[in-house]
Write an enzyme that holds these catalytic residues in place. Structure first.
Site, short mmCIF file in Angstrom:
data_model
loop_
_atom_site.label_atom_id
_atom_site.label_comp_id
_atom_site.label_asym_id
_atom_site.label_seq_id
_atom_site.Cartn_x
_atom_site.Cartn_y
_atom_site.Cartn_z
N ASP A 11 -6.63 -1.70 1.52
CA ASP A 11 -5.31 -1.58 0.91
C ASP A 11 -4.85 -2.91 0.32
OD1 ASP A 11 -5.14 1.12 1.54
OD2 ASP A 11 -4.30 0.71 3.52
N LYS A 62 -4.49 11.38 -2.64
CA LYS A 62 -3.48 12.37 -2.20
C LYS A 62 -2.94 13.16 -3.39
CE LYS A 62 -2.05 9.63 1.81
NZ LYS A 62 -2.82 8.38 1.55
N ASP A 65 -0.12 18.23 -7.28
CA ASP A 65 0.46 18.64 -8.56
C ASP A 65 0.16 20.12 -8.80
OD1 ASP A 65 1.56 18.45 -11.25
OD2 ASP A 65 1.06 16.30 -11.15
N PRO A 67 -1.85 23.35 -10.10
CA PRO A 67 -3.32 23.51 -10.03
C PRO A 67 -4.08 22.95 -11.23
CG PRO A 67 -2.27 25.47 -9.18
CD PRO A 67 -1.16 24.61 -9.72
N THR A 120 1.21 9.83 8.65
CA THR A 120 1.38 9.22 9.98
C THR A 120 2.56 8.24 10.03
OG1 THR A 120 -0.37 7.65 9.38
CG2 THR A 120 -0.98 9.51 10.78
N ARG A 180 -4.89 1.99 15.63
CA ARG A 180 -4.67 0.58 15.94
C ARG A 180 -5.53 0.18 17.14
NH1 ARG A 180 -2.72 0.68 11.68
NH2 ARG A 180 -0.66 -0.04 10.97
N GLN A 189 3.63 2.62 10.89
CA GLN A 189 3.08 3.87 11.40
C GLN A 189 3.89 4.36 12.59
OE1 GLN A 189 0.94 5.44 9.75
NE2 GLN A 189 -0.67 4.14 8.92
N GLY A 209 -7.06 0.22 9.21
CA GLY A 209 -6.79 -0.74 8.15
C GLY A 209 -6.45 -2.10 8.70
#
Length: 230
Positions: A11, A62, A65, A67, A120, A180, A189, A209
């Site tokens: 990220d 993610k 929208d 289809p 999350t 974590r 989170q 991450g």
């Protein structure tokens, strides 16, 4: 431990840091797959880097929208030959999930489509603010049903919901973010768990991450290996 898949969340839009993460998380003791989200994908160098990357990766977009637009988005990714996982949002509905799965079969049958459920970073209070009347576990189970019905390959949920999903849907891949290492800050989170506890909840793989990528990446990777060996 090689049967446990670890997805490292890359990220950042900093290409040098991405390369450092990829290099310093390499180990023969774990199956580690990089996950690239919106921040890197939208960056100037990100899309081009992913066209030429040599390792398999997860593209965490993610998609959510109508289809036809979702199908077109999938089609636009066909040049990313090493992409093995793509996320779509269960909020897009059954028809969108079906359309995405149908389109990905056309361009690359090896890509797994993962349906994202409740993020999350949310808790029951957050859901109420949005307007949902169901509790998180109820909503995630409902979304899992849509994902399963659409023939998508797996689900993204917190490890706290993983066990109830596994009991009902034996074949779905279950990937859990919000992971974590013990003692690490939860940051933004809300629904977190340690790697060991997540795998006890029958997950297929975990997303980790900041516990890996903040500070000394190589040392953090060793911490993860030691934790999973306990």
């Amino acid at each position: 431990m090689k049967n446990k898949t670890i997805f490292v969340a890359c990220d950042t839009s900093n290409l040098s840091k991405i390369k450092k993460i990829l290099t310093q998380t390499k180990t023969k003791k774990l199956k580690i797959v990089p996950k690239f989200g919106l921040q890197f994908f939208y960056s100037k160098q990100g899309r081009k880097f992913l066209e030429n990357i040599k390792s398999d990766f997860w593209l965490d977009l993610k998609i959510n929208d109508i289809p036809q637009t979702a199908m077109s988005a999938i089609d636009s990714l066909k040049d990313l030959k090493k992409c093995k996982y793509i996320t779509v949002h269960a909020n897009g509905g059954l028809e969108m999930l079906k359309a995405v799965k149908k389109e990905v079969i056309k361009i690359n049958k090896n890509i797994k489509i993962l349906g994202v459920t409740v993020l999350t970073s949310l808790n029951n209070k957050s859901l109420k603010q949005i307007g949902h009347t169901k509790k998180i576990k109820q909503l995630v189970l409902k979304q899992a049903g849509l994902i399963n019905l659409s023939n998508c390959d797996g689900i993204v949920c917190s490890a706290q919901e993983a066990l109830i999903i596994r009991k009902k849907y034996k074949k779905l891949l279950i990937i859990t973010p919000g992971i974590r290492l013990p003692g690490d800050n939860s940051n933004d989170q809300k629904r977190i768990m340690t790697p060991v506890d997540a795998f006890k909840n029958k997950v297929t793989g975990i997303v980790i991450g900041r516990s890996l990528t903040n500070g000394n990446v190589k040392n953090n990777t060793k911490r993860l290996i030691d934790h999973l060996n306990q």
